[in-house]
Design an enzyme around this catalytic site. Structure first.
Site, PDB file in Angstrom:
ATOM      1  N   HIS A  62      -5.454 -12.192  10.927  1.00  0.00           N
ATOM      2  CA  HIS A  62      -6.173 -11.172  11.682  1.00  0.00           C
ATOM      3  C   HIS A  62      -5.938 -11.316  13.178  1.00  0.00           C
ATOM      4  CE1 HIS A  62      -9.210 -11.633   8.173  1.00  0.00           C
ATOM      5  NE2 HIS A  62      -8.262 -10.788   7.840  1.00  0.00           N
ATOM      6  N   LYS A  72      -9.492 -17.301  20.590  1.00  0.00           N
ATOM      7  CA  LYS A  72     -10.509 -17.928  19.744  1.00  0.00           C
ATOM      8  C   LYS A  72     -10.421 -19.441  19.866  1.00  0.00           C
ATOM      9  CE  LYS A  72     -10.028 -14.293  16.287  1.00  0.00           C
ATOM     10  NZ  LYS A  72      -9.519 -13.982  14.957  1.00  0.00           N
ATOM     11  N   TYR A 132     -16.040 -19.674  14.903  1.00  0.00           N
ATOM     12  CA  TYR A 132     -15.111 -19.028  15.829  1.00  0.00           C
ATOM     13  C   TYR A 132     -15.856 -18.746  17.135  1.00  0.00           C
ATOM     14  CZ  TYR A 132     -13.606 -16.864  11.292  1.00  0.00           C
ATOM     15  OH  TYR A 132     -13.260 -16.580   9.997  1.00  0.00           O
ATOM     16  N   ASP A 170      -7.235  -7.581   3.190  1.00  0.00           N
ATOM     17  CA  ASP A 170      -6.139  -8.523   3.438  1.00  0.00           C
ATOM     18  C   ASP A 170      -4.984  -8.331   2.465  1.00  0.00           C
ATOM     19  OD1 ASP A 170      -7.412  -9.583   5.630  1.00  0.00           O
ATOM     20  OD2 ASP A 170      -8.090 -11.395   4.607  1.00  0.00           O
TER      21      ASP A 170
END
Length: 181
Positions: A62, A72, A132, A170
């Site tokens: 992603h 991140k 995250y 996904d």
């Protein structure tokens, strides 16, 4: 806190200093000032996310695109994951390369994934809780993805393919060649 370079430009492993005794342990998970001193990068994060998954779950690859791109800082709070960053910055010397690392509740390592990278992880333990820190807010309109088992990237997710569990979204991600980033 120690900073280790990865083979990918601007992508770093962060190893905390851990203080342990017979009562347990203590460590500073994040310090914006130290992060900026070590990396030379902006360490201001605006959103924290947590996910919990079972064995075989694979989340990724992603990214957020354009002005909503996100860097991140990721870690595994419980269990064990194989974490993957893919450089999708077309002007980067490491474009199209990936790096993977085992993040666990025991090693307490963190991975800094810069803006312009794809990111994903596979769960290797019975359960995993994953954190995250993001430097930009999530935007559904800016979502991008790359197929987890893309034949050009050849990522080894450290799982037998028959154990991989994916979201419907996904499963439908475009390939690396399709360049949805």
């Amino acid at each position: 806190m120690k900073l280790k370079e990865t083979p990918l430009k601007d992508c770093y492993i962060i190893e905390p200093t851990i203080y342990e005794d017979d009562r347990g342990y203590f460590f500073e998970k994040f310090n914006e000032k130290k992060f900026e001193e070590l990396t030379g990068l902006n360490g201001h994060f605006v959103q924290d996310n947590i996910s919990r998954s079972g064995y075989g779950v694979l989340r990724g690859l992603h990214l957020q695109k354009g002005e909503n791109a996100q860097a991140k800082l990721v870690s595994c709070l419980e269990g064990k994951v194989f974490d993957v960053a893919v450089d999708l910055r077309k002007d980067s010397p490491t474009f199209g390369k990936w790096f993977g690392i085992e993040l666990t509740d025991e090693n307490k390592l963190q991975l800094y994934v810069p803006r312009g990278f794809g990111h994903g992880f596979s769960v290797l333990s019975e359960k995993a809780t994953f954190a995250y820190k993001c430097d930009n807010f999530y935007s559904k309109e800016s979502e991008g993805s790359v197929l987890w088992n893309d034949t050009d990237l050849k990522i080894d997710w450290q799982l037998p393919e028959e154990d991989v569990q994916l979201s419907e979204k996904d499963k439908l991600s475009p390939t690396f060649k399709d360049g949805n980033f």
